[in-house]
Design an enzyme around this catalytic site. Structure first.
Site, PDB file in Angstrom:
ATOM      1  CG  ASP A 136      11.001  15.099  13.126  1.00 45.66           C
ATOM      2  OD1 ASP A 136      11.338  15.969  12.308  1.00 45.66           O
ATOM      3  OD2 ASP A 136      10.018  14.351  12.958  1.00 45.66           O
TER       4      ASP A 136
ATOM      5  CG  ASP B 244      15.730  10.423  14.112  1.00 50.00           C
ATOM      6  OD1 ASP B 244      14.732   9.941  13.554  1.00 50.00           O
ATOM      7  OD2 ASP B 244      15.673  11.220  15.067  1.00 50.00           O
TER       8      ASP B 244
END
Length: 212
Positions: free
Chosen positions: A35, A33
């Site tokens: 952020d 992922d």
């Protein structure tokens, strides 16, 4: 928008290969992922100057690079659908992130981002889009383009949706930052809560290998 359009598919999916299949074919991947996993989550980041790396992930990416394991970023970007930023903003932030990683000796094989969201603006207001995590579409797309071994791959993220996407894509293992997950039979979800947990992840990534 011209530069951003180079990597856009159907207006809502960013696909940016940075490696070629000859370098990645048959290999497991480290799916990350963005952020809250690679960089500090400032909430729909649009200013490249505000991007800062989260230090624990750097040695994880280095371990993958050393082991010749492709690193693939898979990121939901609902802020684009909501009109809080556009693809040019994303492109600038993405370029800054890749530069910061390169300064740390880290290489990314592919970046994918999905802007579709049910509460977005047309034409991005799509509910349960197959590319949006927890659906596995971005992982499948990366596997298709880079000829990856999904079954041997690992996903790391800060939300249960990252783990669910990994499980739905056929991965056997995920590492969740800041918590634990349950209710996913056949999927080993491990917590990343402390330095020893991160050390265990680095060791695990360094042992990922091509299956015979």
């Amino acid at each position: 928008m011209a530069d951003a359009e180079l990597h856009l598919e159907d207006g809502g999916l960013w696909v940016q290969p940075l490696a070629v299949p000859a370098e990645t074919a048959g290999r497991p991947a480290l799916f990350l992922d963005r952020d809250g996993t690679i960089n500090v989550d400032t909430g729909y980041p649009r200013d490249p100057a505000e991007i800062a790396l989260l230090s624990p992930i750097v040695p994880v990416i280095r371990a993958a690079n050393t082991a010749h394991i492709p690193v693939v970023i898979v990121s939901n970007q609902s802020g684009i659908a909501r009109g809080l930023l556009d693809w040019n903003d994303f492109a600038a932030v993405n370029a800054r992130l890749l530069d910061l990683l390169a300064e740390q000796g880290c290489f990314i094989a592919m970046v994918l981002a999905c802007a579709y969201h049910e509460r977005g603006k047309r034409p991005l207001n799509v509910a349960d889009h197959p590319m949006r995590k927890p659906n596995p579409g971005m992982l499948f797309r990366a596997a298709e383009l880079l000829d990856l071994d999904l079954g041997g791959s690992v996903v790391v993220g800060d939300k249960p949706s990252d783990m669910k996407a990994g499980r739905r894509a056929g991965l056997g293992e995920g590492w969740l930052i800041g918590g634990t997950c349950s209710g996913m039979p056949g999927f080993a979800c491990r917590a990343l809560l402390s330095d020893p947990d991160w050390a265990a992840l680095i060791e695990r990534v360094s042992r990922l290998s091509v299956r015979s």
